[in-house]
Design a protein around this motif. Structure first.
Motif, PDB file in Angstrom:
ATOM      1  N   GLN A 117      29.478  53.039  49.923  1.00  0.00           N
ATOM      2  CA  GLN A 117      27.949  52.308  49.743  1.00  0.00           C
ATOM      3  C   GLN A 117      28.014  51.456  48.434  1.00  0.00           C
ATOM      4  O   GLN A 117      28.425  51.781  47.290  1.00  0.00           O
ATOM      5  CB  GLN A 117      26.686  53.388  49.434  1.00  0.00           C
ATOM      6  N   ILE A 118      28.180  50.092  49.147  1.00  0.00           N
ATOM      7  CA  ILE A 118      28.117  49.011  47.731  1.00  0.00           C
ATOM      8  C   ILE A 118      26.823  48.590  47.588  1.00  0.00           C
ATOM      9  O   ILE A 118      26.372  47.884  48.458  1.00  0.00           O
ATOM     10  CB  ILE A 118      29.150  47.931  48.354  1.00  0.00           C
ATOM     11  N   ALA A 119      26.390  48.649  46.425  1.00  0.00           N
ATOM     12  CA  ALA A 119      24.987  48.193  46.180  1.00  0.00           C
ATOM     13  C   ALA A 119      24.921  46.755  46.085  1.00  0.00           C
ATOM     14  O   ALA A 119      26.189  46.044  45.902  1.00  0.00           O
ATOM     15  CB  ALA A 119      24.539  48.539  44.935  1.00  0.00           C
ATOM     16  N   GLU A 120      23.819  46.002  45.955  1.00  0.00           N
ATOM     17  CA  GLU A 120      23.816  44.541  46.032  1.00  0.00           C
ATOM     18  C   GLU A 120      24.360  43.914  44.707  1.00  0.00           C
ATOM     19  O   GLU A 120      25.138  42.899  45.054  1.00  0.00           O
ATOM     20  CB  GLU A 120      22.373  44.015  45.688  1.00  0.00           C
ATOM     21  N   GLN A 121      24.659  44.290  43.500  1.00  0.00           N
ATOM     22  CA  GLN A 121      25.263  43.733  42.404  1.00  0.00           C
ATOM     23  C   GLN A 121      26.673  44.517  42.377  1.00  0.00           C
ATOM     24  O   GLN A 121      27.506  44.058  41.385  1.00  0.00           O
ATOM     25  CB  GLN A 121      24.572  44.106  41.164  1.00  0.00           C
ATOM     26  N   GLY A 122      26.981  45.392  43.425  1.00  0.00           N
ATOM     27  CA  GLY A 122      28.567  45.907  43.622  1.00  0.00           C
ATOM     28  C   GLY A 122      29.505  45.271  44.115  1.00  0.00           C
ATOM     29  O   GLY A 122      29.306  44.475  44.952  1.00  0.00           O
ATOM     30  N   GLU A 123      30.726  45.409  43.582  1.00  0.00           N
ATOM     31  CA  GLU A 123      31.890  44.720  44.298  1.00  0.00           C
ATOM     32  C   GLU A 123      32.816  45.531  44.335  1.00  0.00           C
ATOM     33  O   GLU A 123      33.249  46.358  43.387  1.00  0.00           O
ATOM     34  CB  GLU A 123      32.044  43.340  43.234  1.00  0.00           C
ATOM     35  N   PHE A 124      33.694  45.518  45.530  1.00  0.00           N
ATOM     36  CA  PHE A 124      34.801  46.371  45.897  1.00  0.00           C
ATOM     37  C   PHE A 124      36.015  45.433  46.289  1.00  0.00           C
ATOM     38  O   PHE A 124      35.701  44.536  47.077  1.00  0.00           O
ATOM     39  CB  PHE A 124      34.717  47.512  46.957  1.00  0.00           C
ATOM     40  N   LYS A 125      37.182  45.554  45.433  1.00  0.00           N
ATOM     41  CA  LYS A 125      38.274  44.601  46.001  1.00  0.00           C
ATOM     42  C   LYS A 125      39.595  45.790  46.075  1.00  0.00           C
ATOM     43  O   LYS A 125      39.715  46.587  45.287  1.00  0.00           O
ATOM     44  CB  LYS A 125      38.745  43.700  44.744  1.00  0.00           C
ATOM     45  N   GLY A 126      40.177  45.534  47.153  1.00  0.00           N
ATOM     46  CA  GLY A 126      41.305  46.612  47.438  1.00  0.00           C
ATOM     47  C   GLY A 126      41.331  46.971  48.837  1.00  0.00           C
ATOM     48  O   GLY A 126      41.125  46.369  49.826  1.00  0.00           O
ATOM     49  N   SER A 127      41.752  48.400  49.052  1.00  0.00           N
ATOM     50  CA  SER A 127      42.136  48.835  50.364  1.00  0.00           C
ATOM     51  C   SER A 127      41.321  50.038  50.541  1.00  0.00           C
ATOM     52  O   SER A 127      41.192  50.836  49.666  1.00  0.00           O
ATOM     53  CB  SER A 127      43.664  48.946  50.613  1.00  0.00           C
TER      54      SER A 127
END
Length: 187
Positions: free
Chosen positions: A106-116
């Protein structure tokens, strides 16, 4: 029941997890239902033992299963160069650079995920950039942006959500639909 510091009250054992479930209006809570009351109180005067000042909220649709493990990367937290394993639910409110295999992200509005990431269910309100394989359902909300190499079983995109890159839908056993393009639903 009076509070006595330094003394244990062993007369009435307290049930575990009290206050976790919100009682219906007019019903007594588990702890007050177990204790006999000296006088009858009208239903309109019953007040449930609920802490309304707590900032913790839980939604039943996104809560991890009983005994499931949950990792929350809070706002203004940066987690880089890790491999996340044995995590049932990852909640990203900050920034994560990682590889992972999990059940739910779950990625929130201000969240950021980079990768695999290899996930069963992905709920994106923020940004995902990288390789994403969603075995079951990918949900991109109106504020969500997903870019990179994306594989999914089912997809739901709210108006305003963005999906771009090398996109492949695995519609069934062996049936695949692939395309290289960008989709954006205008607000």
């Amino acid at each position: 029941m009076a509070l006595h510091f330094g003394k244990r009250d062993i007369d009435q054992p307290k049930p575990l997890n009290t206050g976790m479930a919100t009682p219906r209006y007019g019903q007594a809570t588990g702890a007050s239902a177990a204790q006999p009351q000296a006088q009858s109180t009208p239903a309109s005067q019953v007040t449930p033992d609920v802490d309304l000042t707590s900032s913790t909220t839980t939604t039943t649709a996104s809560a991890p299963p009983e005994g499931g493990s949950k990792l929350t990367v809070g706002p203004n937290i940066k987690l880089k160069g890790v491999e996340i394993t044995d995590c049932d639910t990852l909640v990203v409110e900050g920034m994560v650079e990682a590889t992972m295999d999990s059940r739910v992200i779950q990625i929130a509005e201000q969240g950021e995920f980079k990768g695999s990431a290899e996930i069963d269910i992905a709920e994106i309100r923020g940004v995902f950039d990288g390789n994403l394989t969603v075995r079951n359902k990918l949900v991109i909300y109106s504020t969500g942006k997903v870019t990179g190499r994306i594989r999914y079983g089912k997809v739901v995109i709210e108006e305003g959500g963005q999906l771009s890159g090398d996109i492949e839908c695995s519609v069934g056993a062996g049936n695949k639909v692939s395309s290289k393009h960008a989709m954006a639903l205008a607000a």
